[in-house]
Design an enzyme around this catalytic site. Structure first.
Site, mmCIF file in Angstrom:
data_model
loop_
_atom_site.group_PDB
_atom_site.id
_atom_site.type_symbol
_atom_site.label_atom_id
_atom_site.label_comp_id
_atom_site.label_asym_id
_atom_site.label_seq_id
_atom_site.Cartn_x
_atom_site.Cartn_y
_atom_site.Cartn_z
ATOM 1 N N CYS A 2 0.840 -1.195 0.000
ATOM 2 C CA CYS A 2 0.000 0.000 0.000
ATOM 3 C C CYS A 2 0.884 1.257 0.000
ATOM 4 O O CYS A 2 1.723 1.440 0.897
ATOM 5 C CB CYS A 2 -0.922 -0.014 1.217
ATOM 6 S SG CYS A 2 -1.836 1.514 1.461
ATOM 7 N N CYS A 42 0.461 3.401 3.127
ATOM 8 C CA CYS A 42 1.135 2.773 4.279
ATOM 9 C C CYS A 42 2.636 3.037 4.241
ATOM 10 O O CYS A 42 3.258 3.301 5.279
ATOM 11 C CB CYS A 42 0.879 1.267 4.279
ATOM 12 S SG CYS A 42 -0.868 0.807 4.372
#
Length: 820
Positions: free
Chosen positions: A79, A82
């Site tokens: 991600c 993230c």
């Protein structure tokens, strides 16, 4: 709120004394989780980030029924959001590290297949997701989601404090009260608590500084922090507080004083309170006083200036690095050899050492760079370190002499401190040479060499892994020499933050963010939100000055002449030891050869050329032997056709000291060939018992010579030895090698008959019994005769036993036949 305030009052008055024990327990568990190398290290975080890495195996022990609250980030390693948020989360973990007994940070990679079920159980559908788990959460609790959480450290820190205050019934045991206090509680504080310092942080209601400082001092003893609002008029008036925020130290009896800091901010309060007298980290021994260290008999304490670098530390680090750590590798090859070459090259180029040390480093570097093979032995490398070639004015002092890096205990600080100091000095020296070096040094040269050395040789392998994780950032963050200096400084502070409170921390030298405000006030400032901020321009200026070669002190160093003298003495003693070892090895080899060939050396004298003589012969022996030779010559029937070489020395012996060269007894002789129709007993004896015969001859010092040239010589009698010695010496087994010799059977039989007559004549001196015994024992040793006797006795006993057995059996059978 009333209930929470009531609980705060009770905690304030009666439960503070129980915090250290509970704090230590919670800290032990959290440190245990941080140190375990979980499989989640493959994600965005590692154990060096001070974040608990969750897995299916440890998730319940961390989140269920825990005594500490926990903040968990659920993320996916693929991600993008993230990945961007991971730096903020790492900074948050380092910022609130001291809160661990009450609060822990954790993370789990939901993209990993083994973690997917865990993420599904907590209803994770998007990334990143942050959840707050209260202390003593039940197994069915899925945590409280922090929706719309801020993406900065300050905002996250404030959000976490708000969540901590939502505890109503099960307050974390290690967490002190965060509610504002009152004058009544302050007046009773020292009645129920045995702390030395009480810090009162005066602030406004919307300020978080008091609560943050309270949590920052959570792991320290002898100090307690309480928050006082500006609306608490009694205390404000009593202490004369006019600024908010501000911090005052309050003591028993009503005495108080204001805490002096550069900035009225959280970081400065926490740093100043941690260095108060008597304040120590929970579970750590108190600092050792200078008097105790000075009177320590194990190693003398060397007073030093904490604001200076000492050359003794740098040389001690070099000694341990090159003579201890590198010495653990008997053979240095492959990547290790490349790392060593880079390390030595950087030292030879940038180390600001004394003349003798620099000469040695350059010599070792030149030798290493000329090595063309893929490996070298450490013995060869050590020979260069010890200057075995004895080059002038070249040496590296041996032994460790720590000064600025000495610790209160022998196992604290020292070599790690010395290596960090060495790294800093090298980066600063490279930056200082930038203006003088036309080639413009590589900005990553020093850091690359340090990284390679730590990866290949540094003894603490876990430390090496942590450093390697940080060193991966060099490629993107270092582009100039000054950025290399700043990068190493920032990573050193990161390590200090991670190791603060560890067992390796010296209580006399706590791990702090360096330089402290007292050492460099211009290096610190605060941001608009009150958070601490480094002024990197001032930090760079401080580092260039602090680690400058001009400011390195040479106290406690050995004089260069003493270092060179010790090196010469060591070299001389080593040479003497080598010579002694060679002498011992030679003697052992000679002894071994003599044991393996004991008779070869004894028969050498008899097998030498005519011109060689024995060393232990005396003139009297030679005269006696000459007489024996003359008698032997007369006995065999006259003179030979050509004079023997022994004749002339025999005549000239009395005229001068000239010593004759004796011809060995078996020169010009060869063994008889055994014919099929004749069994030559003398040849058999000579072949199988020659060694024993030679040994007997050597011990008796009897020299029997068969002086033969062109005529056949009969064996002469041996006086006083008996027939056994004559045959044992193998004299009868030798025959002259003549040019016209005919090896026919008749002549051999004739010679045998002559020898038998000689033996018979000689044997007349013996009695009849001794003569037969001598004849029977010809060619046999005492061991052979003993064995024969033993075998004869055994065979007789066996025959007797068989006779008795069959006789008894025959009688039994006759008895059975007589019975009806």
């Amino acid at each position: 709120m009333a209930r929470r305030c009531g609980r705060a009052t009770s905690r304030f008055t009666g439960e503070i004394q129980t915090y250290p024990r509970k704090t230590a327990t919670s800290a032990s568990w959290l440190c245990f989780y941080l140190l375990l190398p979980f499989a989640a290290e493959a994600g965005l975080y590692t154990t060096s980030d001070q974040i608990i890495l969750l897995t299916p195996e440890n998730v319940e022990s961390v989140l269920v029924n825990s005594t500490a609250a926990t903040v968990v980030e659920f993320y996916a390693s693929w991600c993008g959001h993230c990945i961007a948020f991971s730096d903020v989360y790492r900074d948050l973990a380092r910022d609130i590290k001291e809160w661990k007994p009450a609060l822990g940070l954790a993370a789990i990679d939901c993209a990993a297949e083994e973690n997917r079920r865990v993420c599904a159980n907590y209803s994770i559908r998007g990334y990143p997701t942050i959840k707050f788990f209260h202390a003593f959460s039940q197994a069915d609790s899925s945590g409280a989601s922090l929706r719309g959480f801020p993406r900065d450290v300050s905002g996250l820190r404030h959000l976490i404090i708000n969540k901590l205050e939502t505890h109503t019934h099960n307050w974390p045991p290690a967490c002190p009260p965060l509610e504002p206090t009152s004058q009544a509680e302050v007046d009773r504080f020292f009645e129920t608590n045995s702390v030395q310092h009480l810090a009162l942080v005066f602030e406004e209601a919307n300020s978080y500084i008091g609560r943050e400082v309270t949590l920052d001092l959570l792991q320290f003893e002898n100090v307690a922090v309480r928050r006082v609002l500006n609306t608490e008029k009694d205390l404000v008036t009593k202490l004369g507080v006019t600024e908010f925020p501000s911090c005052y130290l309050y003591y028993a009896g009503g005495n108080f004083t204001r805490l002096q800091v550069n900035f009225e901010a959280r970081t400065f309060y926490s740093s100043a309170l941690q260095r108060l007298p008597g304040v120590v980290r929970s579970g750590k021994p108190p600092p050792v006083t200078t008097e105790v260290l000075t009177n320590n008999t194990k190693e003398p304490w060397r007073p030093f200036n904490r604001s200076r670098v000492y050359m003794a530390d740098l040389e001690s680090a070099l000694h341990y690095s090159l003579r201890v750590e590198v010495a653990a590798h008997t053979v240095i090859e492959g990547q290790e050899l490349v790392s060593l070459k880079k390390y030595i090259a950087v030292l030879a180029k940038y180390f600001p050492g004394r003349t003798v040390v620099m000469n040695l480093l350059k010599s070792v570097n030149s030798w290493l760079q000329n090595q063309q093979g893929d490996e070298i032995s450490y013995e060869a490398f050590r020979a260069m370190l010890d200057n075995s070639a004895q080059s002038q004015n070249t040496a590296l002092p041996e032994g460790e002499r720590w000064v600025g890096c000495q610790g209160s205990q022998p196992h604290l600080r020292r070599y790690p401190c010395g290596m960090w100091t060495l790294f800093h000095v090298l980066t600063v020296q490279a930056k200082s040479m930038e203006s003088t070096d036309r080639s413009s040094p590589d900005c990553k040269e020093v850091l690359s060499a340090m990284r390679s050395y730590v990866r290949s040789f540094f003894g603490c392998r876990e430390c090496a892994e942590h450093f390697e994780n940080m060193a991966t950032e060099v490629v993107t963050e270092v582009s100039t020499l000054q950025s290399a200096v700043i990068w190493l400084w920032s990573r050193h502070n990161r390590v200090n933050n991670r190791l603060a409170g560890a067992l390796s921390e010296d209580p006399n030298f706590p791990k702090i963010q360096w330089p402290s405000p007292e050492m460099c006030a211009a290096c610190h400032t605060v941001e608009t939100n009150g958070d601490h901020k480094w002024i990197k321009k001032q930090v760079l200026s401080f580092l260039l000055s602090y680690f400058s070669s001009d400011r390195i002190l040479t106290d406690y160093l050995e004089d260069e002449s003493q270092v060179l003298e010790k090196q010469r003495e060591k070299h001389d003693s080593r040479q003497k030891a080598l010579e002694a070892q060679k002498t011992i090895e030679r003697k052992v080899r000679e002894a071994s050869d003599s044991m393996m060939h004991p008779l070869a050396s004894q028969s050498t004298v008899q097998e030498e050329d005519e011109g060689e003589e024995p060393e232990d012969e005396t003139v009297a022996d030679e005269e006696e032997e000459a007489g024996e030779e003359a008698a032997a010559a007369d006995e065999i029937g006259g003179k030979t056709s050509e004079p023997t070489p022994w004749g002339k020395p025999e005549m000239e012996l009395v005229q001068g000291p000239w010593r004759p060269h004796r011809k060995p007894s078996i020169v010009g002789m060869r063994m008889r060939e055994v014919q099929e129709d004749i069994v030559d007993l003398d040849s058999f004896v000579n072949q199988h018992y020659k060694a024993k015969a030679l040994q007997v001859a050597a011990s008796s010092r009897v020299k029997q010579r068969t002086l033969q040239r062109k005529e056949e010589q009969e064996p002469g009698p041996v006086f006083g030895l008996g027939m056994e010695l004559d045959t044992g010496l193998g004299m009868v087994g030798l025959q002259p090698m003549e040019t016209n010799f005919e090896q026919d059977v008749g002549q051999r039989r004739k010679r045998l008959q002559k020898r038998e007559l000689n033996g018979q004549a000689f044997g007349d001196e013996l009695n009849h019994r001794g003569r037969w015994v001598s004849v029977l024992t010809i060619g046999f040793s005492k061991v052979d005769i003993s064995l024969c006797v033993i075998l004869y006795v055994l065979s007789s006993m066996c025959l007797l036993a068989m006779y008795l057995f069959f006789k008894t059996r025959f009688r039994l059978r006759r008895g059975k036949a007589i019975l009806p």
